[in-house]
Design a protein around this motif. Sequence first.
Motif, PDB file in Angstrom:
ATOM      1  N   ALA A 101     -22.600 -20.064 -16.857  1.00  0.00           N
ATOM      2  CA  ALA A 101     -21.331 -20.459 -17.479  1.00  0.00           C
ATOM      3  C   ALA A 101     -20.868 -21.823 -16.985  1.00  0.00           C
ATOM      4  O   ALA A 101     -20.187 -22.553 -17.714  1.00  0.00           O
ATOM      5  CB  ALA A 101     -20.261 -19.407 -17.207  1.00  0.00           C
ATOM      6  N   PHE A 102     -21.218 -22.189 -15.750  1.00  0.00           N
ATOM      7  CA  PHE A 102     -20.837 -23.515 -15.250  1.00  0.00           C
ATOM      8  C   PHE A 102     -21.510 -24.606 -16.072  1.00  0.00           C
ATOM      9  O   PHE A 102     -20.899 -25.627 -16.396  1.00  0.00           O
ATOM     10  CB  PHE A 102     -21.205 -23.662 -13.774  1.00  0.00           C
ATOM     11  N   GLY A 103     -22.789 -24.402 -16.425  1.00  0.00           N
ATOM     12  CA  GLY A 103     -23.485 -25.385 -17.242  1.00  0.00           C
ATOM     13  C   GLY A 103     -22.938 -25.443 -18.649  1.00  0.00           C
ATOM     14  O   GLY A 103     -22.778 -26.518 -19.229  1.00  0.00           O
ATOM     15  N   MET A 104     -22.620 -24.284 -19.195  1.00  0.00           N
ATOM     16  CA  MET A 104     -22.109 -24.219 -20.561  1.00  0.00           C
ATOM     17  C   MET A 104     -20.735 -24.862 -20.665  1.00  0.00           C
ATOM     18  O   MET A 104     -20.455 -25.638 -21.593  1.00  0.00           O
ATOM     19  CB  MET A 104     -22.055 -22.762 -21.008  1.00  0.00           C
ATOM     20  N   MET A 105     -19.849 -24.560 -19.704  1.00  0.00           N
ATOM     21  CA  MET A 105     -18.499 -25.128 -19.733  1.00  0.00           C
ATOM     22  C   MET A 105     -18.485 -26.573 -19.258  1.00  0.00           C
ATOM     23  O   MET A 105     -17.649 -27.366 -19.677  1.00  0.00           O
ATOM     24  CB  MET A 105     -17.556 -24.279 -18.881  1.00  0.00           C
ATOM     25  N   GLY A 106     -19.419 -26.907 -18.382  1.00  0.00           N
ATOM     26  CA  GLY A 106     -19.464 -28.266 -17.856  1.00  0.00           C
ATOM     27  C   GLY A 106     -19.854 -29.292 -18.896  1.00  0.00           C
ATOM     28  O   GLY A 106     -19.408 -30.436 -18.840  1.00  0.00           O
ATOM     29  N   ASN A 107     -20.693 -28.883 -19.869  1.00  0.00           N
ATOM     30  CA  ASN A 107     -21.110 -29.833 -20.902  1.00  0.00           C
ATOM     31  C   ASN A 107     -21.646 -29.049 -22.097  1.00  0.00           C
ATOM     32  O   ASN A 107     -22.833 -28.777 -22.190  1.00  0.00           O
ATOM     33  CB  ASN A 107     -22.183 -30.779 -20.358  1.00  0.00           C
ATOM     34  N   LEU A 108     -20.757 -28.673 -23.005  1.00  0.00           N
ATOM     35  CA  LEU A 108     -21.153 -27.945 -24.202  1.00  0.00           C
ATOM     36  C   LEU A 108     -21.652 -28.967 -25.219  1.00  0.00           C
ATOM     37  O   LEU A 108     -20.886 -29.494 -26.032  1.00  0.00           O
ATOM     38  CB  LEU A 108     -19.994 -27.127 -24.761  1.00  0.00           C
ATOM     39  N   VAL A 109     -22.941 -29.227 -25.168  1.00  0.00           N
ATOM     40  CA  VAL A 109     -23.546 -30.322 -25.923  1.00  0.00           C
ATOM     41  C   VAL A 109     -23.273 -30.174 -27.420  1.00  0.00           C
ATOM     42  O   VAL A 109     -23.453 -29.102 -27.997  1.00  0.00           O
ATOM     43  CB  VAL A 109     -25.067 -30.359 -25.664  1.00  0.00           C
ATOM     44  N   GLY A 110     -22.813 -31.254 -28.023  1.00  0.00           N
ATOM     45  CA  GLY A 110     -22.582 -31.290 -29.461  1.00  0.00           C
ATOM     46  C   GLY A 110     -21.225 -30.806 -29.913  1.00  0.00           C
ATOM     47  O   GLY A 110     -20.900 -30.881 -31.100  1.00  0.00           O
ATOM     48  N   ALA A 111     -20.412 -30.315 -28.979  1.00  0.00           N
ATOM     49  CA  ALA A 111     -19.145 -29.696 -29.382  1.00  0.00           C
ATOM     50  C   ALA A 111     -18.064 -30.716 -29.716  1.00  0.00           C
ATOM     51  O   ALA A 111     -17.268 -30.500 -30.631  1.00  0.00           O
ATOM     52  CB  ALA A 111     -18.648 -28.762 -28.283  1.00  0.00           C
ATOM     53  N   MET A 176     -29.567 -26.968 -21.581  1.00  0.00           N
ATOM     54  CA  MET A 176     -29.016 -26.863 -22.923  1.00  0.00           C
ATOM     55  C   MET A 176     -29.280 -28.099 -23.768  1.00  0.00           C
ATOM     56  O   MET A 176     -29.683 -27.997 -24.937  1.00  0.00           O
ATOM     57  CB  MET A 176     -27.511 -26.581 -22.858  1.00  0.00           C
ATOM     58  N   VAL A 177     -29.061 -29.283 -23.225  1.00  0.00           N
ATOM     59  CA  VAL A 177     -29.228 -30.502 -24.011  1.00  0.00           C
ATOM     60  C   VAL A 177     -30.679 -30.667 -24.463  1.00  0.00           C
ATOM     61  O   VAL A 177     -30.956 -31.060 -25.605  1.00  0.00           O
ATOM     62  CB  VAL A 177     -28.733 -31.740 -23.225  1.00  0.00           C
ATOM     63  N   TYR A 178     -31.623 -30.343 -23.599  1.00  0.00           N
ATOM     64  CA  TYR A 178     -33.050 -30.411 -23.925  1.00  0.00           C
ATOM     65  C   TYR A 178     -33.362 -29.494 -25.105  1.00  0.00           C
ATOM     66  O   TYR A 178     -34.002 -29.893 -26.084  1.00  0.00           O
ATOM     67  CB  TYR A 178     -33.850 -29.996 -22.685  1.00  0.00           C
ATOM     68  N   ASN A 179     -32.879 -28.267 -25.024  1.00  0.00           N
ATOM     69  CA  ASN A 179     -33.159 -27.270 -26.058  1.00  0.00           C
ATOM     70  C   ASN A 179     -32.530 -27.641 -27.399  1.00  0.00           C
ATOM     71  O   ASN A 179     -33.113 -27.418 -28.463  1.00  0.00           O
ATOM     72  CB  ASN A 179     -32.657 -25.896 -25.614  1.00  0.00           C
ATOM     73  N   ILE A 180     -31.328 -28.222 -27.354  1.00  0.00           N
ATOM     74  CA  ILE A 180     -30.639 -28.583 -28.591  1.00  0.00           C
ATOM     75  C   ILE A 180     -31.354 -29.726 -29.303  1.00  0.00           C
ATOM     76  O   ILE A 180     -31.541 -29.692 -30.532  1.00  0.00           O
ATOM     77  CB  ILE A 180     -29.159 -28.926 -28.309  1.00  0.00           C
ATOM     78  N   PHE A 181     -31.766 -30.739 -28.570  1.00  0.00           N
ATOM     79  CA  PHE A 181     -32.496 -31.841 -29.207  1.00  0.00           C
ATOM     80  C   PHE A 181     -33.828 -31.356 -29.774  1.00  0.00           C
ATOM     81  O   PHE A 181     -34.282 -31.827 -30.826  1.00  0.00           O
ATOM     82  CB  PHE A 181     -32.716 -32.984 -28.217  1.00  0.00           C
ATOM     83  N   GLU A 310     -26.408 -22.983 -32.503  1.00  0.00           N
ATOM     84  CA  GLU A 310     -27.475 -21.978 -32.364  1.00  0.00           C
ATOM     85  C   GLU A 310     -27.845 -21.793 -30.895  1.00  0.00           C
ATOM     86  O   GLU A 310     -28.074 -20.670 -30.439  1.00  0.00           O
ATOM     87  CB  GLU A 310     -28.700 -22.415 -33.171  1.00  0.00           C
ATOM     88  N   GLU A 311     -27.914 -22.899 -30.161  1.00  0.00           N
ATOM     89  CA  GLU A 311     -28.243 -22.797 -28.733  1.00  0.00           C
ATOM     90  C   GLU A 311     -27.054 -22.259 -27.944  1.00  0.00           C
ATOM     91  O   GLU A 311     -27.237 -21.511 -26.976  1.00  0.00           O
ATOM     92  CB  GLU A 311     -28.669 -24.169 -28.199  1.00  0.00           C
ATOM     93  N   TRP A 312     -25.834 -22.616 -28.353  1.00  0.00           N
ATOM     94  CA  TRP A 312     -24.658 -22.031 -27.692  1.00  0.00           C
ATOM     95  C   TRP A 312     -24.718 -20.510 -27.784  1.00  0.00           C
ATOM     96  O   TRP A 312     -24.403 -19.809 -26.819  1.00  0.00           O
ATOM     97  CB  TRP A 312     -23.366 -22.488 -28.357  1.00  0.00           C
ATOM     98  N   ALA A 313     -25.114 -20.013 -28.971  1.00  0.00           N
ATOM     99  CA  ALA A 313     -25.158 -18.562 -29.169  1.00  0.00           C
ATOM    100  C   ALA A 313     -26.176 -17.907 -28.240  1.00  0.00           C
ATOM    101  O   ALA A 313     -25.960 -16.781 -27.775  1.00  0.00           O
ATOM    102  CB  ALA A 313     -25.486 -18.249 -30.626  1.00  0.00           C
ATOM    103  N   VAL A 314     -27.266 -18.608 -27.965  1.00  0.00           N
ATOM    104  CA  VAL A 314     -28.265 -18.089 -27.012  1.00  0.00           C
ATOM    105  C   VAL A 314     -27.650 -17.993 -25.621  1.00  0.00           C
ATOM    106  O   VAL A 314     -27.781 -16.972 -24.936  1.00  0.00           O
ATOM    107  CB  VAL A 314     -29.519 -18.993 -26.990  1.00  0.00           C
ATOM    108  N   TRP A 315     -26.965 -19.052 -25.215  1.00  0.00           N
ATOM    109  CA  TRP A 315     -26.329 -19.064 -23.890  1.00  0.00           C
ATOM    110  C   TRP A 315     -25.167 -18.079 -23.820  1.00  0.00           C
ATOM    111  O   TRP A 315     -24.891 -17.517 -22.759  1.00  0.00           O
ATOM    112  CB  TRP A 315     -25.845 -20.477 -23.564  1.00  0.00           C
ATOM    113  N   ALA A 316     -24.508 -17.845 -24.938  1.00  0.00           N
ATOM    114  CA  ALA A 316     -23.362 -16.931 -24.954  1.00  0.00           C
ATOM    115  C   ALA A 316     -23.754 -15.530 -24.492  1.00  0.00           C
ATOM    116  O   ALA A 316     -22.949 -14.817 -23.896  1.00  0.00           O
ATOM    117  CB  ALA A 316     -22.760 -16.875 -26.352  1.00  0.00           C
ATOM    118  N   LYS A 317     -24.990 -15.157 -24.743  1.00  0.00           N
ATOM    119  CA  LYS A 317     -25.439 -13.811 -24.417  1.00  0.00           C
ATOM    120  C   LYS A 317     -25.768 -13.627 -22.927  1.00  0.00           C
ATOM    121  O   LYS A 317     -26.108 -12.519 -22.491  1.00  0.00           O
ATOM    122  CB  LYS A 317     -26.655 -13.452 -25.267  1.00  0.00           C
TER     123      LYS A 317
END
Length: 339
Positions: A101-111, A176-181, A310-317
């Motif tokens: 969650a620290f990575g997700m909240m720290g930089n939600l790529v594309g948001a 996250m950023v790697y996976n999104i690109f 789509e990647e956010w949804a993966v991390w959300a779980k």
Amino acid sequence: MMSRMPLKTLAVAVLGALAFNAQAAEYEWTFQTSETSGEPQYEIKKEWAANVETMSGGRISIEILPVNAVVGPTETLQAVSSGIIQGHLTDPSYFSGQNPAFGMMGNLVGAWGDPVEFLDYMNYAGGEEIYNELVEPYGAHLIGAAATGLESLVSSRPIRTVEDMQGLKLRAPQGMVYNIFEKAGATPVNLPSSEVYTALEKGVIDAADNTVFATNYQQGMFEFAPYPSYPGFHSLPMVAVSLNKEIWDGLPEDLKAILETSVDAMAYEMVAKLKARDLAAVKEVRKNPDIEIIDMSAEERAKFRNIAKEEWAVWAKKNDITQKFYDSVVTYLKDHNLM
């Protein structure tokens, strides 16, 4: 007529008063940042500490230290919790190893299309409350969130649309950023930032997710990547201004209010000052006919954001907090016609 105080006596009196004032601080804290001394953000954070001292009438005194001064950047959360330092001003992504969650909240790529959107969400749409649900069990309390600005891609070929990312050899950090690109069609390459310049020069990569526009310009990246993006559209790191939770809980309400107000002021000042720095660099770059600055359209930004989702949804779980954050951000973006 009152006689003047002898200079020697006056000097002693002034020094005595200064010494008294130096000892008068009720709270003396050390905060570590994630920048080296002299960087623009570091100087802004030092100004924040000085403002807190003024606003509190000297009751709070904060020493600001650069990255690695006491502990490494990934260790400041534990250091704040244990009282080695009392606070930090840093990107929560450093603590992803402790909780995704620290990575997700720290930089939600594309948001976020603008740092003001992010600050609005954190301040008025529940973001800071969710972050405190995450961080308080680790012994820290978020006073407030700040942000630097959207990072800028540098590229050797124009990226006007999401389709233009197909096959693009793009430097990106793992996560996250790697996976999104990768989902957007690029071919991410994991390189340290110290190798970006040489990799662009030699054609090892076509583009790089590196840092903000002004810094890329100062580092000479545009010589080999003459299609920079501005404003950026992908990465917006958070700056978490946090204090040891036990200290926070023991503060009187007036000092809590001063700290919260001062962080909010610093957050918008940071956005304004760093944007001015970027705009000055943009003005200089536009004088060079060999460099084209590309501003991706709102439609293409929305496409990228939907891919990122789509990647956010993966991390959300991953856990309850990541799911709660995902639901909250998606609701905010939809309510503001950003998705």
